[in-house]
Enzyme design. Structure first.
Site, PDB file in Angstrom:
ATOM      1  N   SER A 339       0.793  -1.226   0.000  1.00  0.00           N
ATOM      2  CA  SER A 339       0.000   0.000   0.000  1.00  0.00           C
ATOM      3  C   SER A 339       0.828   1.280   0.000  1.00  0.00           C
ATOM      4  O   SER A 339       0.330   2.339  -0.376  1.00  0.00           O
ATOM      5  CB  SER A 339      -0.939   0.016   1.207  1.00  0.00           C
ATOM      6  N   ASP A 625      -3.022   8.535   7.618  1.00  0.00           N
ATOM      7  CA  ASP A 625      -3.879   7.699   8.460  1.00  0.00           C
ATOM      8  C   ASP A 625      -2.960   6.974   9.443  1.00  0.00           C
ATOM      9  O   ASP A 625      -1.810   7.377   9.621  1.00  0.00           O
ATOM     10  CB  ASP A 625      -4.742   6.737   7.619  1.00  0.00           C
ATOM     11  N   HIS A 628      -0.150   5.179   6.892  1.00  0.00           N
ATOM     12  CA  HIS A 628       0.490   5.762   5.716  1.00  0.00           C
ATOM     13  C   HIS A 628       0.790   7.245   5.903  1.00  0.00           C
ATOM     14  O   HIS A 628       0.104   7.937   6.659  1.00  0.00           O
ATOM     15  CB  HIS A 628      -0.419   5.571   4.490  1.00  0.00           C
TER      16      HIS A 628
END
Length: 650
Positions: A339, A625, A628
């Site tokens: 991610s 978040d 990340h």
């Protein structure tokens, strides 16, 4: 050996400049320097000992003042001398046992190091040199002399404000542990490393009890790359010895963790771990990169000070340094991973690991959520932007992907993926093997567009980036019993490396040559992990960070070995642990205000579907978040990484 002189700022919690002259913060001073350790820093204490570990004869010292052999284990000056020279204290740091030592030398510092010494008392006993305990006894004797010279108050002031440097440990591993059975019969490498750290702890506490407050502890260099070890244990090709380097890295991880924790327990102290492994390994692997027009025979340490200068250049100078060599080019960028680098491949999957909805993408072009795990651009976009290739790196599974996009590179990363196939299976995302299958499909399409010859040229000259591994450790290993029940963290790291090695070999077989493999970041400092495992104070989780560092040390060694086996390849280990950790620990230094929470929701746990609203000023945050980073933080890291590593691919 390189000395990270800029880390002297850690003793003052202020930044300094290090280009040829070190600026001490206003109202601060360093009256003296005291050095303890082994032959790396010994300036002649062994000369009067009955030991073979002394070098007070030619050709040692051939480039020293007047060509005099002084007992320094080099052709000229050694790090102890360079340190006091750089600080402007004096030209040389004399050995405490030098018979010509003058009273005035004591006031500005002396050297207690003894070539052949180690943390383990057995190491010094075998070499018949001065142990660390013996060096402390000499220091106590010195304190008495200093008090007689300057009085009690001035003595206390000198000790409290001086720099104390400890450089040892290499002899323990190369000689005492791997060179004979005296310790190896009773300890494995991790437990022996623990033993050494315990000796280090005792030594530091003794120094502190005697008045020391600013103490730098140097890690062990890549001892497996010493010419002697290459000859003895490196085979016919005299390669670096992996098990020695891995032992050094494991010890360094434990020593750094100790330094971080112990510093909080010693009032008014500054206990700083100094990495001497990574930069020296880079010098050994890429000696041409450190060439200089300076007369190295006259000043062999200058190369390291020049390298320090490169770390203090302004952004504009960094940009000038970030050049692709003449007659070279990067036609495309190809990305694999998780991610951190996914630009939307998960959007069409049946997984909770996708973010194609607000507030993700709120600062992207038009505020559009694209499946990027951030408020804006992510590292692949910033890499192609910095390289001037294009503005964004599209996801390979983006339904709007155009044929021309394939020529300049695409992204195969899938949020939630890992080296371990089980990691991707749990998250229901695209595994590394699945990403490789998409890459094979891409190659067929690329050939149809540009032909066989151009396709081969693009593949051979493109930049390949692999960013993965965090999910394996945080999710699969520590959050489920599926792997932890069968493997300790070291053996699990080996499993991940096996998967990674297989993937890189497959990439090479398909035509990839320039491959950058990113390490694991300080995952113990993710807001989510602080919340779940950091206690009431939400501190960084040490065991997660130590696991990341252990994996990174193994990865760096594995890439070095694998790179020698894959013809015409450039396998580059990219450290994304240390700089992010510094950003997290010192956000204001980099223009941020908040580093322990994300901008999204409460910032403590929210990610993906739990992220329903965002803060008003994400530019204040390191994290977007709980997993990340913000685009601002990513932009900082990508720029620094490209400046540091781009030339390594050529």
């Amino acid at each position: 050996m390189k000395f990270y002189f800029y880390k002297i700022c850690s003793f003052f919690v202020l930044s300094i400049s290090v280009c040829y002259a070190i600026s001490i913060p206003p109202n601060k001073s360093i009256p003296a320097v005291f050095v303890f350790g082994d032959s790396i820093v010994d300036t002649g204490n062994n000369n009067g000992l009955k030991t073979i570990a002394k070098v007070n004869y030619p050709p040692y010292g051939k480039d020293f003042m007047g060509g005099i052999p002084t007992g320094r284990f080099s052709n000229g000056k050694v790090p102890s001398d360079f340190l006091v020279e750089e600080l402007g204290i004096k030209d040389l740091l004399p050995a405490y046992l030098d018979p010509t030592l003058q009273a005035e030398d004591l006031i500005t510092g002396v050297n207690f190091a003894s070539g052949g010494a180690g943390y383990d008392p057995l190491t010094s006993e075998i070499a018949k040199v001065i142990s660390l305990d013996g060096q402390v006894i000499l220091f106590k004797e010195y304190i008495v002399k200093l008090t007689e010279l300057v009085g009690e108050d001035r003595k206390n002031e000198i000790l409290a404000n001086s720099l104390f440097m400890l450089v040892t440990g290499a002899n323990d591993i190369t000689n005492t542990y791997f060179g004979m059975p005296l310790r190896k019969s009773y300890y494995d490498v991790p437990s022996y490393a623990d033993l050494l750290v315990n000796f280090a702890c005792s030594f530091v506490q003794d120094l502190y009890g005697l008045g020391a407050r600013r103490i730098g502890i140097f890690g062990i260099p890549p001892i497996g790359c010493l010419p002697s070890q290459r000859t003895l244990k490196g085979g016919e090709a005299r390669q670096c010895v992996d098990n020695l380097n891995q032992a050094a890295q494991l010890f360094n991880i434990k020593l750094e963790a100790y330094s971080s924790s112990q510093g909080n327990k010693l009032p008014n102290s500054r206990l700083v771990y100094i990495d001497t492994y990574n930069v020296l390994l880079d010098v050994i692997d890429n000696p041409q990169r450190y060439e200089t027009k300076l007369d190295m025979s006259q000043d062999p340490g200058r190369i390291f000070r020049l390298d320090n200068c490169s770390k203090t250049k302004k952004a504009g100078q960094d940009m000038a340094d970030m050049r692709v060599p003449r007659n070279k080019s990067i036609p495309a960028v190809i990305v694999f991973g998780d991610s951190i680098v996914d630009t939307g491949n998960n959007n069409g999957l049946k997984t909770i690991g996708k973010v194609n909805y607000p507030p993700y993408g709120k600062d992207f072009m038009g505020g559009k959520p694209t499946g990027r795990f951030s408020n804006g651009k992510v590292p692949p976009d910033l890499i192609v932007e910095e390289l001037g290739i294009k503005e964004l790196l599209p996801a390979y599974l983006d339904p709007t992907l155009q044929a021309e996009d394939l020529i300049t590179g695409v992204n195969f990363a899938s949020g939630g993926a890992g080296y371990d196939p089980l990691t991707s299976e749990i998250a229901n995302v695209i595994s590394l093997s699945g990403q490789l299958e998409m890459f094979k499909e891409y190659i067929v399409k690329l050939k149809e567009i540009v032909g066989e010859d151009r396709k081969n040229k693009i593949l051979a000259n493109s930049l390949y980036i692999l960013v993965i591994g965090s999910n394996d450790i945080t999710n699969t290993y520590f959050s489920t019993p599926l792997r932890k029940s069968y493997y300790d963290i070291s053996s699990y790291a080996d499993i991940l490396l096996n998967y990674g090695s297989s993937f890189l070999k497959d990439l090479h077989e398909l035509g990839a040559r320039r491959i950058g493999v990113f390490g694991i970041p300080p995952i113990g400092c993710l807001p989510s992990q602080r919340t779940l495992k950091g206690g009431d104070k939400r501190q960084c989780v040490d065991y997660l960070n130590q696991a990341a560092q252990l994996f990174n040390s193994k990865l760096a060694a594995d890439l070095s070995s694998l790179g020698n086996k894959l013809p015409n390849s450039r396998l580059v280990y990219v450290d994304i642990y240390n700089l992010p950790l510094d950003v997290i620990n010192n956000p204001q230094k980099y223009g941020f205000k908040i580093a322990d929470k994300g901008c999204c929701g409460t910032g403590q746990i929210e990610v993906a579907e739990l992220c329903r609203f965002a803060c008003s000023s994400d530019s204040d945050y390191v994290f977007w978040d709980s997993f990340h980073l913000t685009e601002k933080a990513y932009r900082l890291l990508v720029h620094k990484i490209l400046v540091q590593h781009l030339s390594s691919f050529f």
